[in-house]
Write a protein that holds these residues in place. Sequence first.
Motif, PDB file in Angstrom:
ATOM      1  N   ASP A 376       0.819  -1.216   0.000  1.00 26.21           N
ATOM      2  CA  ASP A 376       0.000   0.000   0.000  1.00 26.21           C
ATOM      3  C   ASP A 376       0.850   1.262   0.000  1.00 26.21           C
ATOM      4  O   ASP A 376       0.402   2.319  -0.441  1.00 26.21           O
ATOM      5  CB  ASP A 376      -0.924   0.015   1.218  1.00 26.21           C
ATOM      6  CG  ASP A 376      -2.044  -1.003   1.086  1.00 26.21           C
ATOM      7  OD1 ASP A 376      -2.419  -1.293  -0.063  1.00 26.21           O
ATOM      8  OD2 ASP A 376      -2.529  -1.512   2.120  1.00 26.21           O
ATOM      9  N   ARG A 377       2.083   1.149   0.518  1.00 27.74           N
ATOM     10  CA  ARG A 377       2.952   2.326   0.567  1.00 27.74           C
ATOM     11  C   ARG A 377       4.128   2.200  -0.396  1.00 27.74           C
ATOM     12  O   ARG A 377       5.156   2.863  -0.212  1.00 27.74           O
ATOM     13  CB  ARG A 377       3.431   2.561   2.003  1.00 27.74           C
ATOM     14  CG  ARG A 377       2.316   3.045   2.930  1.00 27.74           C
ATOM     15  CD  ARG A 377       2.820   3.324   4.331  1.00 27.74           C
ATOM     16  NE  ARG A 377       3.159   2.065   5.030  1.00 27.74           N
ATOM     17  CZ  ARG A 377       3.686   1.998   6.244  1.00 27.74           C
ATOM     18  NH1 ARG A 377       3.956   3.117   6.899  1.00 27.74           N
ATOM     19  NH2 ARG A 377       3.936   0.849   6.816  1.00 27.74           N
ATOM     20  N   ALA A 378       3.998   1.345  -1.379  1.00 28.07           N
ATOM     21  CA  ALA A 378       4.983   1.318  -2.462  1.00 28.07           C
ATOM     22  C   ALA A 378       4.824   2.569  -3.312  1.00 28.07           C
ATOM     23  O   ALA A 378       3.744   3.154  -3.391  1.00 28.07           O
ATOM     24  CB  ALA A 378       4.793   0.061  -3.304  1.00 28.07           C
ATOM     25  N   ARG A 379       5.897   2.973  -3.975  1.00 26.68           N
ATOM     26  CA  ARG A 379       5.868   4.229  -4.736  1.00 26.68           C
ATOM     27  C   ARG A 379       6.623   4.048  -6.053  1.00 26.68           C
ATOM     28  O   ARG A 379       7.748   3.537  -6.070  1.00 26.68           O
ATOM     29  CB  ARG A 379       6.519   5.346  -3.907  1.00 26.68           C
ATOM     30  CG  ARG A 379       6.625   6.702  -4.598  1.00 26.68           C
ATOM     31  CD  ARG A 379       7.250   7.699  -3.631  1.00 26.68           C
ATOM     32  NE  ARG A 379       7.644   8.939  -4.271  1.00 26.68           N
ATOM     33  CZ  ARG A 379       6.861   9.987  -4.442  1.00 26.68           C
ATOM     34  NH1 ARG A 379       5.620   9.942  -4.017  1.00 26.68           N
ATOM     35  NH2 ARG A 379       7.309  11.083  -5.018  1.00 26.68           N
ATOM     36  N   VAL A 380       6.003   4.467  -7.140  1.00 26.61           N
ATOM     37  CA  VAL A 380       6.624   4.424  -8.466  1.00 26.61           C
ATOM     38  C   VAL A 380       6.462   5.779  -9.130  1.00 26.61           C
ATOM     39  O   VAL A 380       5.367   6.357  -9.121  1.00 26.61           O
ATOM     40  CB  VAL A 380       5.991   3.328  -9.357  1.00 26.61           C
ATOM     41  CG1 VAL A 380       6.507   3.443 -10.793  1.00 26.61           C
ATOM     42  CG2 VAL A 380       6.298   1.939  -8.811  1.00 26.61           C
TER      43      VAL A 380
END
Length: 473
Positions: A376-380
């Motif tokens: 949920d807190r991955a970032r791309v």
Amino acid sequence: GTSNSIISNDIFQNQIFTIQNTGKELLQEAGIPRLKDEAWRHTNIRKLFPQPFLKRENLLSSASKELIVENLIQSHLIDSSCKSSYIVFIDGHYYRTVSENSDVKILHNYSQLSESDIDLWTEQITYSPDVKELPRDSFASNLLTYLNMANIEDIAIVDVPTDTILHDAVQVLFVNTVPTTATAPTASYPKLLIRVGDNSQLKLKQSFVSVVAGESCSIIEQVDAEAENSVIDNLVVSNTRILMGKNAKLDHTYTQELSGATRHLEVLSASIMGNSSYDAVVVQSGGLIGRLNAHIDLKEPNANCSLNAVTLAGKGQSLDMHSSIVHDTPSAKSEQNQRNVVGERGEAIFKGRIRIPKHAQLTDSAQLCRSIMLGDRARVIAMPTLEITADNIVCSHGASVADLDENSMFYLSARGVNRKEARKLLLRGFVFDMLLEGIMDKASSERIVRKLEALSPSEEKVPALSGQNFMSI
């Protein structure tokens, strides 16, 4: 001596001293990175440079260096296809060459060069790929090149003469040691020069790994940046320059598996001449912060390049790929594929630029970035771009971000594969599809699989995309 004689050690030292001073002057003119600069807009500069880094000295004992090489062999970090030809640098300093093939020159400093080559290689060492770019278009590769020049020591040189086809791969290993006791943050500055002559072929693997700088000199296999106990910051600023003649071929595999206490910054630049092919496979999976600036210039008709890259970012990691492919000629072809797998609280950044000026007619180019976020807190952050002024071309670009495909998950489930195993299989397929042409033995593949397993969430269902952080520019 004659123009082909080996230069003296005094000339070598003077040449290095001149390059270092030039780098320091240019670095002072360029100034320090700033958050408002376009090149650093998505980089946490405070995390990248938390405090000054001291240049790593060549202080390890011969016994420790020998133990490091033994551990590299036992841990299969020396690829099985490269055991007959490899060169090892430790903290930016040369240690050992193994070469059973007399057709390729594997050198480690200027003093091994002939006088006829010294001007060519000096020009390549000081080459900065984006020095003429406007600030809005710069990747700050000039700044990183100057930093490398200012601190340069030994240099890895792989030189393939004209009309030479090498069937066995060559590996260049840059080893970074991580102190076990409290010490000031340190930095190393590796340099690699590659020349593939006319009508020649080379397979090369370039690897960055970390070891513990203690009695064991054990290998550090990075899983996620926050899992490591080390609080000793490390910085590696590396630089790779590639020259390819006419009708040449280079298969280049680049792997970055540094420790979670390490920041890694790389400038890779390649000049590709007519009827030549540069095929690169890149894997970034280590480091606290990792950034690769790749600059590929297609200089003559029928020059070709492919750039297949994989970023595997776990908790606390920020891994970045900036690429610029310039079609500076008609009738050239390029293909770029970027795949990102990002775990909880990991970050992947991609900025890819394909530039096609007016004279580069009949260009064929494609660029695609695909990402899977596993938390949920991955970032791309994905920024694929085309800069086109020619009108007779075929080009495409795009970016996508998604969970694992539910149709594929259902297909595997219907055949008795549980969701957890199905997720592992799909992730492996997503990544290894990019690595088919890379120099990857079984041990290399197994390390990637372990990293993927560490990224995959423990719960059975992959989190929905809602609430995740994806930015497309």
